[in-house]
Design a protein around this motif. Sequence first.
Motif, PDB file in Angstrom:
ATOM      1  N   GLY A  43       0.835  -1.207   0.000  1.00  0.00           N
ATOM      2  CA  GLY A  43       0.000   0.000   0.000  1.00  0.00           C
ATOM      3  C   GLY A  43       0.865   1.250   0.000  1.00  0.00           C
ATOM      4  O   GLY A  43       2.038   1.207   0.378  1.00  0.00           O
ATOM      5  N   PHE A  44       0.290   2.361  -0.437  1.00  0.00           N
ATOM      6  CA  PHE A  44       1.033   3.623  -0.507  1.00  0.00           C
ATOM      7  C   PHE A  44       1.442   4.078   0.892  1.00  0.00           C
ATOM      8  O   PHE A  44       2.596   4.399   1.147  1.00  0.00           O
ATOM      9  CB  PHE A  44       0.163   4.690  -1.186  1.00  0.00           C
ATOM     10  N   ARG A  45       0.484   4.057   1.823  1.00  0.00           N
ATOM     11  CA  ARG A  45       0.759   4.532   3.184  1.00  0.00           C
ATOM     12  C   ARG A  45       1.774   3.659   3.900  1.00  0.00           C
ATOM     13  O   ARG A  45       2.567   4.145   4.686  1.00  0.00           O
ATOM     14  CB  ARG A  45      -0.543   4.554   4.005  1.00  0.00           C
ATOM     15  N   GLY A  46       1.723   2.358   3.610  1.00  0.00           N
ATOM     16  CA  GLY A  46       2.602   1.419   4.306  1.00  0.00           C
ATOM     17  C   GLY A  46       4.024   1.377   3.753  1.00  0.00           C
ATOM     18  O   GLY A  46       4.851   0.604   4.232  1.00  0.00           O
ATOM     19  N   THR A  47       4.301   2.182   2.735  1.00  0.00           N
ATOM     20  CA  THR A  47       5.634   2.154   2.110  1.00  0.00           C
ATOM     21  C   THR A  47       6.408   3.422   2.454  1.00  0.00           C
ATOM     22  O   THR A  47       5.859   4.516   2.400  1.00  0.00           O
ATOM     23  CB  THR A  47       5.485   2.059   0.572  1.00  0.00           C
ATOM     24  N   THR A  48       7.688   3.268   2.819  1.00  0.00           N
ATOM     25  CA  THR A  48       8.506   4.449   3.098  1.00  0.00           C
ATOM     26  C   THR A  48       9.440   4.716   1.920  1.00  0.00           C
ATOM     27  O   THR A  48       9.756   3.812   1.140  1.00  0.00           O
ATOM     28  CB  THR A  48       9.374   4.248   4.366  1.00  0.00           C
ATOM     29  N   ILE A  49       9.872   5.979   1.832  1.00  0.00           N
ATOM     30  CA  ILE A  49      10.847   6.389   0.814  1.00  0.00           C
ATOM     31  C   ILE A  49      12.115   5.535   0.940  1.00  0.00           C
ATOM     32  O   ILE A  49      12.715   5.126  -0.055  1.00  0.00           O
ATOM     33  CB  ILE A  49      11.175   7.893   1.008  1.00  0.00           C
ATOM     34  N   SER A  62     -10.608   5.483   6.541  1.00  0.00           N
ATOM     35  CA  SER A  62      -9.768   6.677   6.405  1.00  0.00           C
ATOM     36  C   SER A  62      -8.274   6.350   6.394  1.00  0.00           C
ATOM     37  O   SER A  62      -7.496   7.030   5.735  1.00  0.00           O
ATOM     38  CB  SER A  62     -10.099   7.698   7.497  1.00  0.00           C
ATOM     39  N   GLN A  63      -7.845   5.303   7.113  1.00  0.00           N
ATOM     40  CA  GLN A  63      -6.405   5.036   7.221  1.00  0.00           C
ATOM     41  C   GLN A  63      -5.974   3.740   6.558  1.00  0.00           C
ATOM     42  O   GLN A  63      -4.798   3.434   6.509  1.00  0.00           O
ATOM     43  CB  GLN A  63      -5.986   4.960   8.700  1.00  0.00           C
ATOM     44  N   GLY A  64      -6.924   2.972   6.078  1.00  0.00           N
ATOM     45  CA  GLY A  64      -6.599   1.663   5.524  1.00  0.00           C
ATOM     46  C   GLY A  64      -6.491   0.624   6.637  1.00  0.00           C
ATOM     47  O   GLY A  64      -6.286   0.967   7.803  1.00  0.00           O
ATOM     48  N   PHE A  65      -6.641  -0.641   6.263  1.00  0.00           N
ATOM     49  CA  PHE A  65      -6.571  -1.721   7.242  1.00  0.00           C
ATOM     50  C   PHE A  65      -5.185  -1.797   7.871  1.00  0.00           C
ATOM     51  O   PHE A  65      -5.032  -1.846   9.086  1.00  0.00           O
ATOM     52  CB  PHE A  65      -6.907  -3.055   6.546  1.00  0.00           C
ATOM     53  N   ARG A  66      -4.156  -1.755   7.007  1.00  0.00           N
ATOM     54  CA  ARG A  66      -2.773  -1.872   7.501  1.00  0.00           C
ATOM     55  C   ARG A  66      -2.383  -0.698   8.374  1.00  0.00           C
ATOM     56  O   ARG A  66      -1.627  -0.845   9.329  1.00  0.00           O
ATOM     57  CB  ARG A  66      -1.799  -1.958   6.321  1.00  0.00           C
TER      58      ARG A  66
END
Lengths: 225, 225
Positions: A24-30, B22-26
């Motif tokens: 996922g986008f949110r779960g990935t860091t630079i 809003s934040q996704g499951f992960r």
Amino acid sequence: MKTASPGTKAKICEAAISLFTSQGFRGTTIRQIAQKADVNIALISYHFGGKKGLLEELVMSFYEGYVRRLEVVYHTSTKETARGALMELTEKLLSYQKNNLELARFVHREMTLDSTLIRELMSTYLAKEKYYLNAFFEKGIKRREFKRQSVDLLSVQYKEMIVLPFLQPLYLTEVFHLPVGENVFYRDYQKWINSWIERFVCVPEKKPSILSNVLFGSVQEKWGG
Amino acid sequence: MKTASPGTKAKICEAAISLFTSQGFRGTTIRQIAQKADVNIALISYHFGGKKGLLEELVMSFYEGYVRRLEVVYHTSTKETARGALMELTEKLLSYQKNNLELARFVHREMTLDSTLIRELMSTYLAKEKYYLNAFFEKGIKRREFKRQSVDLLSVQYKEMIVLPFLQPLYLTEVFHLPVGENVFYRDYQKWINSWIERFVCVPEKKPSILSNVLFGSVQEKWGG
């Protein structure tokens, strides 16, 4: 410090697509993207201005290629009929997505979210997509090849079918037992869309008499004309 | 320690849906869910066995209600025609999702992912959905109200239309400028699906003569019969 090579941007994009898809986008860091791409983290900021810029670039590059295919087929198809041009478009859009499989899956999923960026991309690229799809159907209706009906409805249904194997691949594998991702699948899926075009979109064919073929067969304007 | 009340499970579910959306499951932790629901974190493990169990429960409860509507309309609709029964189904499925808006949005998005759980849910609930949709269309074809054509294709297209305002609301607001979420939208969207049923699914109506109405009007079997 590693320096930018022509392949650096591509390597970063590839790593990002793969990580965004799996985590996922949110779960990935630079940092993870830099590691996977084997580049210095500063290069990502340099090329894309950060993670959000990278996402924007990925989605835009996907839709640039996607919309180009709509434009090209619409303006230059050499098919004789609207039906033929629409079938050519189907083949082009499916193979474009197939050749950019992970990117296509990621982008379609991302577009189901709500953010300012997504809204902007919608009103740019998906509005263009709708414009061209409507134009395809309107032209077919004007030529009396397609049944007169709501072009919006036709465009939405066509678009949903084009996107389905990429947005909801599991639905097709688990519920319809289709081998999504294999070459045979794309061939059969294309036939499926073609059968929709024949049955839902086109005016039912009357078997033309030999005489009417002789009289009218050659006067029909070509699609690109 | 706060103890379980009849409303505790519901409160936990509500908080989880809102945070997952809003934040996704992960991106959501059990702790955040407990905080938002104002319950002790241990109660979540007690009721759901953890975050994954909570997700499973949410998706299952959504589909239980969804599939129940398919079953009920299929078996008990009092409409005279297959067309009428299908339109009744449309109304029921749209209003069910509208009344569980956040949950519907979350579940449809979740189903675009790939995991063992999603595969299991697919082959349970979406296989049932397909079974009933196919049955609706087959019955209509058998009664000669619907055109003879691939019921799989009809089921997929119908399902995509039913799900579209919940899986891709922004697509409808930004590209088609439809007021998704407002009451007027659901009314108009239902009309849109009905026009698809009339034009794509039904055999074009021949204007019946008064005589044929008198002769055959009353012998037609009811849907539920």
